[in-house]
Design a protein around this motif. Structure first.
Motif, short mmCIF file in Angstrom:
data_model
loop_
_atom_site.label_atom_id
_atom_site.label_comp_id
_atom_site.label_asym_id
_atom_site.label_seq_id
_atom_site.Cartn_x
_atom_site.Cartn_y
_atom_site.Cartn_z
N ILE A 547 0.84 -1.20 0.00
CA ILE A 547 0.00 0.00 0.00
C ILE A 547 0.87 1.25 0.00
CG2 ILE A 547 -1.66 1.32 1.37
CD1 ILE A 547 -2.86 -1.32 2.29
N GLY A 548 1.95 1.22 0.80
CA GLY A 548 2.86 2.35 0.82
C GLY A 548 3.52 2.59 -0.53
N GLY A 549 3.88 1.51 -1.22
CA GLY A 549 4.49 1.66 -2.54
C GLY A 549 3.54 2.26 -3.55
N VAL A 550 2.29 1.79 -3.53
CA VAL A 550 1.28 2.34 -4.45
C VAL A 550 1.04 3.81 -4.16
CG1 VAL A 550 -1.14 2.22 -5.13
CG2 VAL A 550 0.17 0.11 -4.83
N ALA A 551 0.91 4.14 -2.87
CA ALA A 551 0.66 5.53 -2.49
C ALA A 551 1.83 6.43 -2.86
CB ALA A 551 0.38 5.61 -0.99
N LEU A 552 3.06 5.93 -2.67
CA LEU A 552 4.25 6.72 -2.96
C LEU A 552 4.38 6.99 -4.45
CD1 LEU A 552 6.85 8.05 -1.90
CD2 LEU A 552 7.98 5.83 -2.14
N ALA A 553 4.26 5.94 -5.26
CA ALA A 553 4.45 6.09 -6.71
C ALA A 553 3.33 6.92 -7.32
CB ALA A 553 4.51 4.72 -7.37
N SER A 554 2.09 6.55 -7.05
CA SER A 554 0.97 7.28 -7.65
C SER A 554 0.87 8.70 -7.10
CB SER A 554 -0.34 6.53 -7.42
OG SER A 554 -0.56 6.32 -6.02
N GLY A 555 1.18 8.87 -5.81
CA GLY A 555 1.13 10.21 -5.21
C GLY A 555 2.13 11.16 -5.85
N CYS A 556 3.37 10.70 -6.05
CA CYS A 556 4.39 11.56 -6.68
C CYS A 556 4.02 11.87 -8.12
CB CYS A 556 5.75 10.88 -6.61
SG CYS A 556 6.46 10.81 -4.94
N ALA A 557 3.45 10.89 -8.84
CA ALA A 557 3.04 11.13 -10.22
C ALA A 557 1.90 12.15 -10.28
CB ALA A 557 2.61 9.82 -10.87
N ILE A 558 0.92 12.02 -9.38
CA ILE A 558 -0.20 12.95 -9.37
C ILE A 558 0.25 14.35 -8.98
CG2 ILE A 558 -2.36 13.50 -8.15
CD1 ILE A 558 -2.88 10.48 -7.98
N LEU A 559 1.15 14.46 -8.01
CA LEU A 559 1.66 15.77 -7.60
C LEU A 559 2.41 16.45 -8.74
CD1 LEU A 559 2.88 15.11 -3.93
CD2 LEU A 559 0.91 16.46 -4.67
N PHE A 560 3.17 15.68 -9.51
CA PHE A 560 3.91 16.27 -10.61
C PHE A 560 2.94 16.78 -11.68
CE2 PHE A 560 6.56 16.50 -14.36
CZ PHE A 560 7.78 16.94 -13.86
N ILE A 561 1.92 15.99 -12.01
CA ILE A 561 0.92 16.44 -12.97
C ILE A 561 0.20 17.68 -12.44
CG2 ILE A 561 -1.24 15.82 -14.11
CD1 ILE A 561 -0.29 12.96 -14.24
N GLY A 562 -0.09 17.68 -11.14
CA GLY A 562 -0.73 18.85 -10.54
C GLY A 562 0.13 20.09 -10.63
N PHE A 563 1.43 19.94 -10.42
CA PHE A 563 2.36 21.07 -10.54
C PHE A 563 2.32 21.65 -11.95
CE2 PHE A 563 6.54 21.78 -12.50
CZ PHE A 563 6.87 23.01 -11.94
N VAL A 564 2.33 20.78 -12.95
CA VAL A 564 2.29 21.25 -14.34
C VAL A 564 0.99 22.00 -14.61
CG1 VAL A 564 2.22 20.51 -16.75
CG2 VAL A 564 3.83 19.44 -15.17
N ASN A 565 -0.13 21.47 -14.13
CA ASN A 565 -1.42 22.10 -14.41
C ASN A 565 -1.61 23.41 -13.67
OD1 ASN A 565 -3.53 20.27 -16.05
ND2 ASN A 565 -2.09 18.94 -14.98
N VAL A 566 -0.96 23.56 -12.52
CA VAL A 566 -1.08 24.81 -11.76
C VAL A 566 -0.31 25.94 -12.46
CG1 VAL A 566 -0.41 25.97 -9.62
CG2 VAL A 566 -1.56 23.76 -9.53
N LEU A 567 0.87 25.65 -12.98
CA LEU A 567 1.74 26.69 -13.53
C LEU A 567 1.60 26.87 -15.03
CD1 LEU A 567 5.07 26.20 -11.55
CD2 LEU A 567 3.15 27.71 -11.05
N ILE A 568 0.99 25.93 -15.72
CA ILE A 568 0.92 26.02 -17.17
C ILE A 568 -0.04 27.14 -17.59
CG2 ILE A 568 -1.02 24.43 -17.53
CD1 ILE A 568 0.50 23.24 -19.87
N ASN A 569 0.23 27.75 -18.75
CA ASN A 569 -0.59 28.81 -19.32
C ASN A 569 -0.80 29.97 -18.34
OD1 ASN A 569 -0.95 27.32 -21.72
ND2 ASN A 569 -2.72 26.25 -20.85
N PRO A 570 0.27 30.62 -17.90
CA PRO A 570 0.12 31.76 -16.98
C PRO A 570 -0.51 32.96 -17.69
CG PRO A 570 2.39 31.61 -17.74
CD PRO A 570 1.67 30.40 -18.28
N ALA A 571 -0.98 33.91 -16.90
CA ALA A 571 -1.58 35.12 -17.46
C ALA A 571 -0.50 35.94 -18.17
CB ALA A 571 -2.22 35.94 -16.35
N LEU A 572 -0.76 36.31 -19.40
CA LEU A 572 0.20 37.05 -20.20
C LEU A 572 0.01 38.55 -20.02
CD1 LEU A 572 0.04 34.97 -23.51
CD2 LEU A 572 1.75 34.82 -21.69
N PRO A 573 1.07 39.33 -20.20
CA PRO A 573 0.92 40.79 -20.10
C PRO A 573 -0.01 41.32 -21.17
CG PRO A 573 3.08 40.20 -20.98
CD PRO A 573 2.45 38.94 -20.50
N ASP A 574 -0.75 42.35 -20.82
CA ASP A 574 -1.73 42.91 -21.75
C ASP A 574 -1.02 43.94 -22.65
OD1 ASP A 574 -3.96 43.72 -23.04
OD2 ASP A 574 -4.85 44.76 -21.33
#
Length: 574
Positions: A547-574
């Motif tokens: 269970i720890g292995g599944v949580a560790l692997a999938s958790g790190c993968a989900i966090l990395f995808i979340g990081f990309v989605n949070v920072l991707i396509n930032p607001a551009l200067p007008d």
């Protein structure tokens, strides 16, 4: 079939014991040990403690295992191998084909694939840098209001996969920023680079295949019937060690890097043909084809996104040069200073974003245009610190990208090691040790290639001597070391990618099902033992690490995808 040869094994009560050669069957070996065919000692429980009655043994010592079962592996069974290979490994190999390549030759594309598989740390680092660079440049230009700032940010962001070099003293840069005639240049280049790598059916199918395979692996681990033969060939560790590939592919598909060498080259060529230089205001129709890359900067010129690590520093400096030009033009326009100081400031057109600065305020001679984007003398005197040759904010972006890359690598690799470590007989052995080697090599490749990129950038530094710019012994030495480290890192990455594939094939092909591996000899040493009869308590004890292995692997993968989605396509200067 077993071939028996008489021998003497002094440690087992001096009995005359047969050595087994050929294929191994551990269940048969344990039954023979329990019958006393190999003496009355050498049997243990599943914690390695000697049993008082050999008939109660559920495990045997490594020495007895070699004598009773032989030093070979269990037989290769094609049906088992093909089923496990197609279920646990093939989906990931298919997903590799969905990585963005785009180099101008097949060899560079192959090398980028080997680099990705051989060093997930480097792949995650380049992806994280790309996202952080996109966020940084949007924030850097956010306070500027000069025309074409928005298009410039888009263009510079899209050119992260290209060897971008901007000369701050070049009159062409000043003309591109200031002249109203070059508005069409920025719009055209941004439009040509604004292509998206779509989510193809093949990409979506590969991603879903990987997710479903991993879910089935986890379910099978907890609900399937656990036996000695299925315990060590379980695909959960293999599914975890390759799980980093999922967020990497999804991340690049979301970013849609402009890595098609031919397409980017043609876009720049077409835009260059409509670029104007101040006075005599003639179109610059000359082709600006890039020179052949020097050996030390070879990776920088390869457009595959994994090489963004090599372009990080020169790209940041180029962006900074463009930023300063736009900043000076923006400040002067806000102070109502036209390019031609002999003219009165002309008000812009209300309601037209691109005409807030009237075109008449953006015309002048070559010297006037160049002076318009230079730092004011008073400001230059106050700012005594020279501009960094490494680029602004590179340390913070490097540290954050490194943290994310290492977390993803060791979250997935660590999960595989964790699962293999606690599988009886627990400890570092062939499987867990192989996964550990893969993770260490992945990190080492990243360190070598990042160090190579730092040295390559340092090798470009020059000193002024009698009006000439010259390289020093230190910069020339840095260039040589950069080439050495780069070639060493790429070689290690290629070997590491082959290594991890072989490790998976060995696990599915029963190569690791031998006394030495199953007894965890590197971990237990002379006290090594081989657990053969897996009890229900052993299976229950595996729940926590699995269970720890599944949580560790999938958790790190989900966090990395979340990081990309949070920072991707930032607001551009007008």
């Amino acid at each position: 079939m077993h071939v028996w040869y008489p021998t003497h094994f002094s440690d087992l009560e001096g009995a005359s014991l047969p050595i087994v050669l050929g294929s191994v069957n551990f269940d048969t070996c344990l039954a023979q040990v329990r019958n006393g065919d190999f003496g009355l000692t050498g049997g243990t429980d599943n914690q390695g403690r000697p049993v008082s009655n050999i008939s109660l043994a559920t495990a045997i010592t490594y020495d007895l295992c070699v004598v009773a079962c032989g030093s070979g592996s269990e037989p290769f069974v094609w049906n088992i191998f093909s089923q496990q290979f197609s279920a646990w490994l093939l989906p990931y190999l298919a997903l590799v084909s969905q990585l963005p390549f785009g180099a101008n030759n097949r060899l560079d594309n192959l090398l980028s694939m080997l680099l990705t598989v051989g060093s997930p740390t480097l792949a995650a680092y380049s992806l994280a840098l790309t996202v952080l660079n996109e966020q940084w440049i949007a924030q850097r230009f956010s306070a500027l209001s000069y025309p074409n700032v928005r298009n410039a940010v888009k263009v510079l962001t899209g050119l992260q996969q290209s060897p971008l070099h901007v000369n701050a003293d070049d009159s062409l840069l000043a003309s591109l920023v200031v002249l109203h005639a070059n508005d069409n240049y920025w719009e055209t280049l941004e439009d040509l680079l604004n292509y998206v790598q779509t989510w193809s059916i093949a990409a979506v199918a590969s991603i879903l295949w990987v997710i479903i395979a991993y879910v089935f692996t986890v379910i099978d681990s907890f609900l399937g019937v656990v036996t000695y033969s299925t315990l060590n060939s379980n695909g959960q560790a293999v599914g975890s060690i390759f799980l980093w590939l999922l967020p990497i592919v999804v991340g690049w598909l979301q970013i849609s890097p402009k890595c098609d060498h031919e397409r980017v080259h043609q876009a720049v060529e077409r835009a260059n043909k409509i670029a104007y230089v101040a006075s005599p205001f003639l179109p610059n129709a000359r082709s600006t084809s890039a020179k052949a890359p020097a050996t030390v900067h070879r990776d920088e010129h390869c457009t595959a996104p994994i090489y963004n690590y090599a372009r990080f520093l020169p790209w940041s400096l180029s962006v900074e040069n463009v930023y300063y030009a736009f900043r000076e033009a923006s400040e002067r326009s806000q102070s109502y200073e036209p390019v031609d100081s002999g003219l009165e400031w002309e008000k812009g057109v209300k309601g037209d974003r691109n005409m807030r600065v009237h075109p008449r305020n953006r015309t002048g001679s070559l010297s006037q245009v160049s002076d318009y984007v230079k730092i004011k003398a008073a400001e230059f005197e106050l700012n005594l610190k020279p501009r960094s040759r490494w680029g602004p904010g590179v340390v913070s972006r490097f540290l954050l990208a490194a943290l994310l890359a290492l977390s993803l690598t060791w979250g997935t690799t660590g999960a595989a090691v964790l699962v293999a470590f606690f599988t009886p007989t627990k400890g570092i052995a062939c499987r867990s040790g192989s996964y550990l080697i893969y993770g260490v090599n992945s990190t080492l490749v990243w360190m070598l290639l990042v160090a190579s990129s730092l040295l390559a950038h340092y090798s470009t530094f020059t000193v002024s001597f009698k009006g000439r710019y010259m390289h020093t012994k230190a910069t020339r030495l840095a260039a040589v070391l950069s080439i050495i480290l780069r070639r060493l890192g790429k070689t290690l990455a290629a070997l590491n990618s082959i290594w991890v594939i072989l490790v998976c094939l060995f696990q599915f092909g029963s190569v690791f099902d031998r006394c030495w591996c199953n007894s965890s000899v590197p971990y237990w040493g002379k006290h090594a033992y081989n657990v053969i009869d897996v009890t229900s308590s052993d299976v229950e004890a595996l729940n926590a690490p699995w269970i720890g292995g599944v949580a560790l692997a999938s958790g790190c993968a989900i966090l990395f995808i979340g990081f990309v989605n949070v920072l991707i396509n930032p607001a551009l200067p007008d």
